[in-house]
Design a protein around this motif. Structure first.
Motif, PDB file in Angstrom:
ATOM      1  N   THR A   1       9.957 -16.920 -27.977  1.00 55.24           N
ATOM      2  CA  THR A   1      10.250 -16.312 -26.684  1.00 55.24           C
ATOM      3  C   THR A   1      10.737 -14.890 -26.914  1.00 55.24           C
ATOM      4  O   THR A   1      11.644 -14.676 -27.719  1.00 55.24           O
ATOM      5  N   SER A   2      10.143 -13.930 -26.221  1.00 54.19           N
ATOM      6  CA  SER A   2      10.493 -12.530 -26.487  1.00 54.19           C
ATOM      7  C   SER A   2      10.510 -11.701 -25.206  1.00 54.19           C
ATOM      8  O   SER A   2       9.885 -12.033 -24.203  1.00 54.19           O
ATOM      9  N   LEU A   3      11.241 -10.589 -25.282  1.00 56.06           N
ATOM     10  CA  LEU A   3      11.350  -9.596 -24.215  1.00 56.06           C
ATOM     11  C   LEU A   3      10.952  -8.243 -24.780  1.00 56.06           C
ATOM     12  O   LEU A   3      11.164  -7.974 -25.960  1.00 56.06           O
ATOM     13  N   GLY A   4      10.410  -7.376 -23.938  1.00 56.65           N
ATOM     14  CA  GLY A   4      10.058  -6.060 -24.441  1.00 56.65           C
ATOM     15  C   GLY A   4       9.519  -5.139 -23.359  1.00 56.65           C
ATOM     16  O   GLY A   4       9.630  -5.405 -22.164  1.00 56.65           O
ATOM     17  N   ILE A   5       8.932  -4.048 -23.815  1.00 60.26           N
ATOM     18  CA  ILE A   5       8.329  -3.070 -22.916  1.00 60.26           C
ATOM     19  C   ILE A   5       6.923  -2.739 -23.410  1.00 60.26           C
ATOM     20  O   ILE A   5       6.610  -2.905 -24.591  1.00 60.26           O
ATOM     21  N   LEU A   6       6.091  -2.265 -22.493  1.00 55.59           N
ATOM     22  CA  LEU A   6       4.734  -1.829 -22.804  1.00 55.59           C
ATOM     23  C   LEU A   6       4.680  -0.323 -22.576  1.00 55.59           C
ATOM     24  O   LEU A   6       4.372   0.138 -21.466  1.00 55.59           O
TER      25      LEU A   6
END
Length: 243
Positions: A90-95
């Motif tokens: 499970t991960s969070l981030g930006i594009l």
């Protein structure tokens, strides 16, 4: 006198032979030290060591370090972690995109369920939420290849699938939008920092492409058209790995 010399030589040779056999030492996590002769090293499993008349079969999970011929080789086996079975990432981030783009850095949340086909290769499926001009629900397949099984394990990954629009682009007084979603794919590199009890951290950096089909209708004249937005993005993510 010669007999005494002969006895001394025999004892010396015996002592030397015994010392050579006992240069191998295994230190257990509970503090126990076992000296003897390493009979067998079993990759990803453990070692067999003979001490006197006893043969010990020790698992990697019990071992703190291994000393072979007086040299500490604990990192060879004990730093390794055998990955097997089902896992969740499970991960969070930006594009991140171009500064000229209206959507400079959409937020992304993903969660995948996978299986270790082998200790180094995994395959799985994932979903999540991605926030462009509309909110997308991705559905994708993913693979990972790990270069080692150590506590710090670099890997490469790839993914591909489809993203469904779960809301429409914000309409205005003159135009109404009907978002459809579109194809999604990408890949990159990552590193897994393994902790314990089946838990670790992941960091990833790579490329992601997303196409979004949007139907456009005019509110004042009978005119319909279809827009295709394409996003070429640098994806940066951090997250958790549960095995």
């Amino acid at each position: 006198m010669k007999k005494y010399y002969l006895v001394i030589i025999v004892l010396f040779c015996f002592s030397l032979s015994y010392a050579q056999k006992n240069k191998n030492t295994v230190v257990l996590k509970n503090g126990t030290i076992i000296k003897g002769e390493i009979v067998e090293i079993i990759p990803n499993e453990g070692v067999k060591i003979k001490s006197g008349e006893h043969l010990f079969h020790l698992k990697n999970s019990e071992i703190q370090s291994i000393n072979l011929d007086g040299k500490n080789n604990g990192s060879v086996e004990t730093d390794k972690k055998e990955y097997s079975g089902i896992f969740n990432k499970t991960s969070l981030g930006i594009l991140a995109g171009s500064s000229s783009s209206e959507q400079k850095a959409p937020f992304v949340f993903t969660s995948s369920l996978g299986y270790h086909i082998s200790p180094k290769f995994t395959a799985g499926i994932g979903t999540g939420l991605e926030f462009y001009k509309e909110i997308l629900l991705p559905a994708y397949g993913e693979f990972q290849y790990f270069f080692n099984q150590n506590k710090i394990a670099p890997y490469v990954y790839g993914h591909g699938g489809w993203a469904f629009a779960i809301d429409d682009r914000k309409s205005n007084t003159t135009e109404t939008y009907d978002s459809k979603g579109g194809i999604r794919y990408g890949g990159g590199v990552g590193v897994k920092l393994w902790s314990n009890n089946g838990f670790g951290f992941v960091m990833e950096a790579g490329y992601q492409f997303q196409e979004i089909e949007v139907g456009k209708s005019s509110n004042h004249v009978m005119y319909n058209s279809t827009l295709y937005d394409e996003y070429n993005r640098f994806a940066v993510k951090i997250g958790f790995y549960f095995n």
